[in-house]
Scaffold this motif. Structure first.
Motif, PDB file in Angstrom:
ATOM      1  N   ARG A 208       0.824  -1.216   0.000  1.00 26.61           N
ATOM      2  CA  ARG A 208       0.000   0.000   0.000  1.00 26.61           C
ATOM      3  C   ARG A 208       0.854   1.261   0.000  1.00 26.61           C
ATOM      4  N   THR A 209       2.138   1.112  -0.358  1.00 28.67           N
ATOM      5  CA  THR A 209       3.055   2.251  -0.353  1.00 28.67           C
ATOM      6  C   THR A 209       3.411   2.643  -1.784  1.00 28.67           C
ATOM      7  N   VAL A 210       3.255   3.906  -2.085  1.00 28.33           N
ATOM      8  CA  VAL A 210       3.540   4.475  -3.406  1.00 28.33           C
ATOM      9  C   VAL A 210       4.602   5.549  -3.238  1.00 28.33           C
ATOM     10  N   ALA A 211       5.637   5.489  -4.047  1.00 28.34           N
ATOM     11  CA  ALA A 211       6.690   6.510  -4.027  1.00 28.34           C
ATOM     12  C   ALA A 211       6.582   7.372  -5.275  1.00 28.34           C
ATOM     13  N   VAL A 212       6.958   8.626  -5.140  1.00 29.63           N
ATOM     14  CA  VAL A 212       6.985   9.559  -6.263  1.00 29.63           C
ATOM     15  C   VAL A 212       8.431   9.935  -6.521  1.00 29.63           C
ATOM     16  N   SER A 213       8.891   9.782  -7.739  1.00 34.48           N
ATOM     17  CA  SER A 213      10.285  10.063  -8.056  1.00 34.48           C
ATOM     18  C   SER A 213      10.572  11.563  -8.015  1.00 34.48           C
ATOM     19  N   PRO A 214      11.646  11.963  -7.320  1.00 30.14           N
ATOM     20  CA  PRO A 214      12.065  13.362  -7.360  1.00 30.14           C
ATOM     21  C   PRO A 214      12.984  13.646  -8.545  1.00 30.14           C
ATOM     22  N   ILE A 215      13.357  12.599  -9.268  1.00 27.66           N
ATOM     23  CA  ILE A 215      14.248  12.727 -10.417  1.00 27.66           C
ATOM     24  C   ILE A 215      13.414  12.704 -11.691  1.00 27.66           C
ATOM     25  N   ILE A 216      13.628  13.687 -12.536  1.00 30.65           N
ATOM     26  CA  ILE A 216      12.913  13.793 -13.811  1.00 30.65           C
ATOM     27  C   ILE A 216      13.942  13.972 -14.917  1.00 30.65           C
ATOM     28  N   ALA A 217      13.932  13.057 -15.867  1.00 31.28           N
ATOM     29  CA  ALA A 217      14.890  13.109 -16.983  1.00 31.28           C
ATOM     30  C   ALA A 217      16.326  13.229 -16.483  1.00 31.28           C
ATOM     31  N   GLY A 218      16.634  12.501 -15.417  1.00 30.86           N
ATOM     32  CA  GLY A 218      17.991  12.440 -14.911  1.00 30.86           C
ATOM     33  C   GLY A 218      18.423  13.591 -14.026  1.00 30.86           C
ATOM     34  N   ALA A 219      17.501  14.475 -13.657  1.00 31.52           N
ATOM     35  CA  ALA A 219      17.872  15.638 -12.858  1.00 31.52           C
ATOM     36  C   ALA A 219      16.813  15.914 -11.799  1.00 31.52           C
ATOM     37  N   ALA A 220      17.236  16.601 -10.743  1.00 31.18           N
ATOM     38  CA  ALA A 220      16.304  17.072  -9.726  1.00 31.18           C
ATOM     39  C   ALA A 220      15.807  18.460 -10.105  1.00 31.18           C
ATOM     40  N   LEU A 221      14.528  18.716  -9.870  1.00 33.91           N
ATOM     41  CA  LEU A 221      13.995  20.042 -10.160  1.00 33.91           C
ATOM     42  C   LEU A 221      14.627  21.097  -9.254  1.00 33.91           C
ATOM     43  N   LYS A 222      14.928  20.705  -8.036  1.00 32.41           N
ATOM     44  CA  LYS A 222      15.478  21.641  -7.050  1.00 32.41           C
ATOM     45  C   LYS A 222      16.377  20.848  -6.118  1.00 32.41           C
ATOM     46  N   GLY A 223      17.540  21.398  -5.793  1.00 32.44           N
ATOM     47  CA  GLY A 223      18.409  20.736  -4.835  1.00 32.44           C
ATOM     48  C   GLY A 223      19.359  19.738  -5.464  1.00 32.44           C
ATOM     49  N   PRO A 224      20.132  19.043  -4.622  1.00 35.81           N
ATOM     50  CA  PRO A 224      21.234  18.226  -5.108  1.00 35.81           C
ATOM     51  C   PRO A 224      20.935  16.738  -5.210  1.00 35.81           C
ATOM     52  N   ALA A 225      19.665  16.325  -5.277  1.00 39.87           N
ATOM     53  CA  ALA A 225      19.368  14.892  -5.231  1.00 39.87           C
ATOM     54  C   ALA A 225      20.083  14.118  -6.328  1.00 39.87           C
ATOM     55  N   ASP A 226      20.090  14.648  -7.551  1.00 36.24           N
ATOM     56  CA  ASP A 226      20.723  13.921  -8.656  1.00 36.24           C
ATOM     57  C   ASP A 226      22.232  13.815  -8.451  1.00 36.24           C
ATOM     58  N   ARG A 227      22.865  14.915  -8.018  1.00 32.87           N
ATOM     59  CA  ARG A 227      24.310  14.879  -7.794  1.00 32.87           C
ATOM     60  C   ARG A 227      24.675  13.942  -6.649  1.00 32.87           C
ATOM     61  N   LEU A 228      23.909  14.006  -5.558  1.00 36.08           N
ATOM     62  CA  LEU A 228      24.199  13.127  -4.431  1.00 36.08           C
ATOM     63  C   LEU A 228      24.053  11.663  -4.825  1.00 36.08           C
ATOM     64  N   MET A 229      23.041  11.361  -5.610  1.00 29.55           N
ATOM     65  CA  MET A 229      22.868   9.974  -6.023  1.00 29.55           C
ATOM     66  C   MET A 229      24.078   9.492  -6.817  1.00 29.55           C
ATOM     67  N   ARG A 230      24.535  10.300  -7.749  1.00 26.63           N
ATOM     68  CA  ARG A 230      25.704   9.897  -8.542  1.00 26.63           C
ATOM     69  C   ARG A 230      26.952   9.785  -7.670  1.00 26.63           C
ATOM     70  N   GLU A 231      27.147  10.779  -6.793  1.00 27.53           N
ATOM     71  CA  GLU A 231      28.355  10.791  -5.966  1.00 27.53           C
ATOM     72  C   GLU A 231      28.412   9.606  -5.009  1.00 27.53           C
ATOM     73  N   LEU A 232      27.242   9.097  -4.624  1.00 29.69           N
ATOM     74  CA  LEU A 232      27.199   7.990  -3.672  1.00 29.69           C
ATOM     75  C   LEU A 232      26.955   6.648  -4.347  1.00 29.69           C
ATOM     76  N   GLY A 233      27.116   6.606  -5.676  1.00 35.10           N
ATOM     77  CA  GLY A 233      27.101   5.334  -6.376  1.00 35.10           C
ATOM     78  C   GLY A 233      25.761   4.873  -6.897  1.00 35.10           C
ATOM     79  N   HIS A 234      24.764   5.742  -6.889  1.00 34.76           N
ATOM     80  CA  HIS A 234      23.447   5.397  -7.419  1.00 34.76           C
ATOM     81  C   HIS A 234      23.296   5.956  -8.832  1.00 34.76           C
ATOM     82  N   GLU A 235      22.433   5.367  -9.594  1.00 35.81           N
ATOM     83  CA  GLU A 235      22.092   5.898 -10.907  1.00 35.81           C
ATOM     84  C   GLU A 235      21.100   7.045 -10.727  1.00 35.81           C
ATOM     85  N   ALA A 236      21.420   8.205 -11.260  1.00 37.93           N
ATOM     86  CA  ALA A 236      20.545   9.378 -11.120  1.00 37.93           C
ATOM     87  C   ALA A 236      19.457   9.324 -12.181  1.00 37.93           C
ATOM     88  N   SER A 237      18.500   8.459 -11.960  1.00 34.28           N
ATOM     89  CA  SER A 237      17.380   8.268 -12.892  1.00 34.28           C
ATOM     90  C   SER A 237      16.225   7.675 -12.103  1.00 34.28           C
TER      91      SER A 237
END
Length: 324
Positions: free
Chosen positions: A235-264
């Motif tokens: 019953r849990t739904v998540a909404v992606s903060p990443i759109i087309a490989g980037a965050a609309l605001k803030g460093p989420a995409d950069r942090l994901m890449r820097e910490l070994g995650h795919e920014a997508s």
């Protein structure tokens, strides 16, 4: 891939929240379900003490946004704010890199004074919510001190390899690379009052489009919270903060890449697949829906850029419908 459903909305909604994206989604949710049936469990890992005042940025952003008093241009603080106190502090040579508006100061004075008197953060948060006339319930993830700490990859913290989140985010403008993140104190913390009941009793749990690393990560680090969400995974739904490989605001995409995650959206799915059964992604990533489903999550494609209250409400309907 399945479309968002349009059936009767569920009765009790619990949202895991941190920051601007969560606040805007919550503002959409309260347009489509009775606000009193909505609970937000809010990140406190980026709380900070400045000038002797206890500041809870995510709690305040959610509060001000739900009250319709937020500054839509900055995404934080209050509309029509003034800055005389900061100007006076700067005159004396005090640190002003973390701006506190004159009206906003009242919130921090109320919180700090009550904490000093022994009142718990959950009760204080309820008092602030009541002062703004809010019907949704806002719960701090814990009443214990948990601090999000960032290890800087290039030593650019002014002589320190590790800095608190607000120093990274505000003073350094989140423009420096990070090699690791830890949540100091999380291992010995307890979920805040009402948090586990809010998750266990919800018809739908929503993981807001917040930074997975530093906004949702601290919540999941509090012992008991991740297990409670896993128990409600279907019953849990998540909404992606990443759109087309980037965050609309803030460093989420950069942090994901820097910490070994795919920014997508696929990288987001890999982070959330153990706690959520469905991921809502933006239409810009429609071609990755199949890859999300390969990670073990259902995928709903819609417009997730909350450019207006109407779009936020439509996104909320889609997210809640996806839980069906």
């Amino acid at each position: 891939m399945r479309p968002g459903l349009r059936g009767e909305e569920p009765a009790l909604i619990t949202v895991l929240a941190g920051g601007v994206g969560a606040a805007r989604l919550l503002a959409g949710i309260v347009q489509v379900v009775p606000p009193a049936e909505v609970t937000a469990v809010v990140n406190t890992g980026d709380d900070v003490v400045m000038h002797g005042l206890h500041i809870s940025p995510d709690l305040d952003t959610v509060t001000y946004t739900l009250a319709g008093a937020d500054n839509p241009e900055t995404g934080w603080g209050l509309a029509g704010e003034t800055w005389q106190a900061m100007g006076s502090l700067g005159r004396y040579g005090g640190e002003t890199w973390f701006n506190l508006g004159d009206v906003d100061l009242g919130t921090h004075l109320y919180r700090t004074g009550n904490l000093a008197a022994g009142v718990g953060l959950a009760e204080i948060t309820a008092g602030i919510s009541s002062g703004w006339g809010l019907e949704p319930t806002l719960l701090p993830m814990t009443e214990d001190r948990v601090a999000t700490m960032m290890t800087l990859a290039d030593g650019s913290g002014g002589g320190s390899d590790e800095v608190g989140f607000q120093e990274y985010f505000v003073r350094l403008r989140h423009a420096v690379p990070v090699s690791s993140v830890r949540f100091a104190g999380a291992e010995s913390s307890l979920p805040g009052p009402g948090v586990l009941d809010a998750i266990g009793g919800a018809d739908v749990v929503v993981v807001a489009p917040s930074n997975p690393i530093v906004s949702i990560g601290p919540l999941l680090a509090v012992p008991g919270i991740a297990d409670a969400i896993r128990a409600r995974r279907d019953r849990t739904v998540a909404v992606s903060p990443i759109i087309a490989g980037a965050a609309l605001k803030g460093p989420a995409d950069r942090l994901m890449r820097e910490l070994g995650h795919e920014a997508s959206v696929v990288g987001v799915a890999r982070i959330y697949r153990d706690i959520a059964s469905c991921l809502v992604i933006d239409s810009a990533d429609a071609d990755l829906a199949g890859a999300v489903e390969t990670e073990g999550m259902a995928c709903v494609v819609t417009d997730t850029v909350m450019s207006s209250p109407e779009v936020a409400a439509e996104l909320a309907r889609t997210v809640l419908g996806a839980a069906s």
